[in-house]
Design an enzyme around this catalytic site. Structure first.
Site, short mmCIF file in Angstrom:
data_model
loop_
_atom_site.label_atom_id
_atom_site.label_comp_id
_atom_site.label_asym_id
_atom_site.label_seq_id
_atom_site.Cartn_x
_atom_site.Cartn_y
_atom_site.Cartn_z
CD GLU A 16 -12.33 3.96 -42.80
OE1 GLU A 16 -12.19 3.35 -41.58
OE2 GLU A 16 -11.44 4.49 -43.37
CG HIS A 49 -7.55 1.16 -43.47
ND1 HIS A 49 -8.94 1.11 -44.17
CD2 HIS A 49 -7.68 1.93 -42.63
CE1 HIS A 49 -9.64 2.02 -43.82
NE2 HIS A 49 -9.12 2.62 -42.79
CG HIS A 52 -8.78 2.08 -38.12
ND1 HIS A 52 -10.11 2.03 -37.79
CD2 HIS A 52 -8.50 2.94 -39.09
CE1 HIS A 52 -10.73 2.67 -39.05
NE2 HIS A 52 -9.65 3.32 -39.49
CD GLU A 53 -4.87 3.76 -40.10
OE1 GLU A 53 -4.85 3.47 -41.28
OE2 GLU A 53 -5.68 4.64 -39.46
#
Ligand code: ZN
Length: 501
Positions: free
Chosen positions: A291, A264, A260-261
């Site tokens: 997101e 980003h 997820h990170e």
């Protein structure tokens, strides 16, 4: 004054604002990764001073004059987009006093310390005073910015300009109605059991790092660290940092946070910082779009069957002979199980966590929910929405850091991100039909290049819905996400979407 000189002075000013913003980011990163507990009060003062300085620069009447001169000039597309974005920031900032900004920043830093302490003692009352203060200040700030609109609408403008409470209510309602039949169908099938193998933190660290590098994160311009709540911060050119959190009992928990990170951070690294420095445009178009990038890598790629084939092939190198194979990894990543923790949620029940927070935030803003009764309101919402009862307040309303930072109205961006990600994935399928074959081989560069071209390289040149329309032909669609979820989870559980009438 000639336009060229005005533009140069404007770029120098905006460049300084960007640098001050990156110092704020650095202080926040350090607070979550390195700061000793005893340094909390001093950090609150440091953060408040930088934030006040930045606010004074942003509200300097000279910037207002430059914006006025440039607004009346004939400008190219980048220049005029810059003036549009900075004008909005300037107008927003000039309506909030420097004192209020400093009070808010101070409350955020205190709120974070109290949130940590409340989690350690599993005692919400240690955080409640901060939360009340942050709510009061949020309402005061929103009313100063625009007293004609609801506080929640003004908040949404910060994170996802172009959306509003009414539109979100409608979107969440249709998403909720679309998810229920899938959840029902899955609940009628044999549940997939959780895999109980324990993996050492060392093994997981090296596996997580391998995934981060394979996705294409440039670690000569970035860092991976560990913190209580995983996050990403872009600190300017050549410096993008992510943090994650590993759990010896759950391989997927750490991996999904890391992926997820990384999503980003790939967006941050793809922004045109060098060319657009001093324009305010080398930023994400919105947090929902931010997101979408994290969700695209975490879910669409990172939970796919093809990805698990590759992950299963490299896992033994890092985890040893007990490493799970592709089948087991795919099941672990896509097992649907309504739980109390948002960041551990499967893709199907995830958005229910967001709907719960959206409704609780609206209740807090309107005063229908008192801060002191929030633990009961939270538990009640979770019983209704997910059919679960959190074990204690740490696994309940203290699980997320957002409210400790005063970020009310942020949560809907996660669902907007899921919707944007699903639309992007469906477009990618059209344009690059064999991309999952590359994923299966651990080759992600073509996909990253596609995202760079379609999304990252545009920075903030367009508003998020406009950018999405230019790529996929629509703002966002509940249908693409539902299609994707039925496709992946229907396949895993052996259920099919009923034909619509
Ligand atoms: Zn995120």
């Amino acid at each position: 004054m000639d336009i060229e000189r005005a533009w140069d002075e404007y770029v120098a000013t905006v460049s300084e604002l960007e640098t001050l913003g990156s110092i704020e980011g650095l202080l926040a990163w350090d607070q979550q990764v390195n700061l000793p507990v005893g340094g909390g009060a001093n950090r609150a003062r440091q953060a408040a001073l930088i934030s006040r300085t930045r606010h004074l620069r942003l509200t300097d009447p000279r910037l207002g004059e430059l914006l006025e001169i440039l607004s009346e000039a004939e400008l190219g597309p980048v220049q005029s987009a810059s003036v549009r974005v900075m004008n909005r920031q300037y107008r927003r900032a000039t309506r909030v006093s420097a004192e209020l900004v400093a009070a808010f920043t101070h409350a955020q830093a205190e709120g974070f310390q109290q949130w940590i302490s409340a989690r350690q003692h599993a005692d919400f009352s240690l955080f409640a005073p901060s939360l009340k203060r942050l709510l009061e200040l949020t309402i005061e700030q929103a009313q100063a910015i625009d007293s004609t609109r609801s506080v929640y609408d003004v908040q949404l403008d910060i994170f996802d300009p172009g959306t509003n409470t009414a539109a979100l209510r409608e979107m969440f309602e249709s998403l909720h109605q679309g998810l229920l039949p899938l959840l029902d169908a899955i609940q009628g099938q044999t549940p997939i059991e959780q895999h109980g193998t324990i993996f050492s933190v060392e093994g997981q660290r090296s596996l997580n790092l391998a995934v981060v590098e394979a996705f294409g994160l440039d670690l000569s311009s970035g860092r991976l660290d560990y913190s209580e709540h995983p996050f990403t911060v872009g600190l300017g050119q050549g410096d993008v940092r992510i943090t994650t959190r590993l759990d010896t009992h759950s391989l997927m928990a750490g991996l999904s946070a890391t992926m997820h990170e990384t999503g980003h951070a790939l967006y941050e690294q793809g922004l045109p910082r060098a060319t657009w420095q001093g324009t305010g445009l080398a930023q994400a178009a919105s947090l929902g779009l931010h997101e979408s990038q994290s969700r695209f890598w975490e879910n669409y790629i990172g939970r796919s069957r093809a990805f698990m084939e590759w992950l299963g092939s490299i896992a033994p190198v890092h985890l040893g002979s007990k490493a799970p194979d592709a089948d087991l990894l795919f099941q672990m990543a896509n097992r649907v199980h309504a739980g109390a923790i948002r960041i551990h949620a499967d893709e199907v029940s995830y958005n229910l966590h967001i709907i719960a927070r959206f409704e609780l935030e609206l209740g807090m803003m309107s005063g229908d929910i008192e801060v002191d009764s929030l633990p009961e309101a939270w538990n009640e919402k979770y019983r209704k929405m997910l059919g679960v009862q959190p074990h204690g307040v740490t696994a309940g309303l203290l699980q997320d850091v957002h409210w400790a930072h005063g970020m009310f109205g942020y949560f809907p961006s996660y669902t907007l991100g899921n919707l944007y990600a699903a639309s992007l994935a469906s477009k990618l399928k059209e344009e690059m039909p064999t991309h999952m074959e590359s994923v299966q081989k651990g080759e992600f560069s073509d996909i990253l290049i596609w995202l760079r071209e379609q999304i990252h390289s545009h920075g903030r040149l367009m508003e998020a819905p406009e950018l999405m329309r230019s790529v996929v032909g629509e703002g966002y669609s509940v249908e693409h996400l539902l299609d994707h979820l039925w496709d992946r989870h229907g396949g895993l559980y052996g259920v099919q979407r009923p034909a619509s009438d």
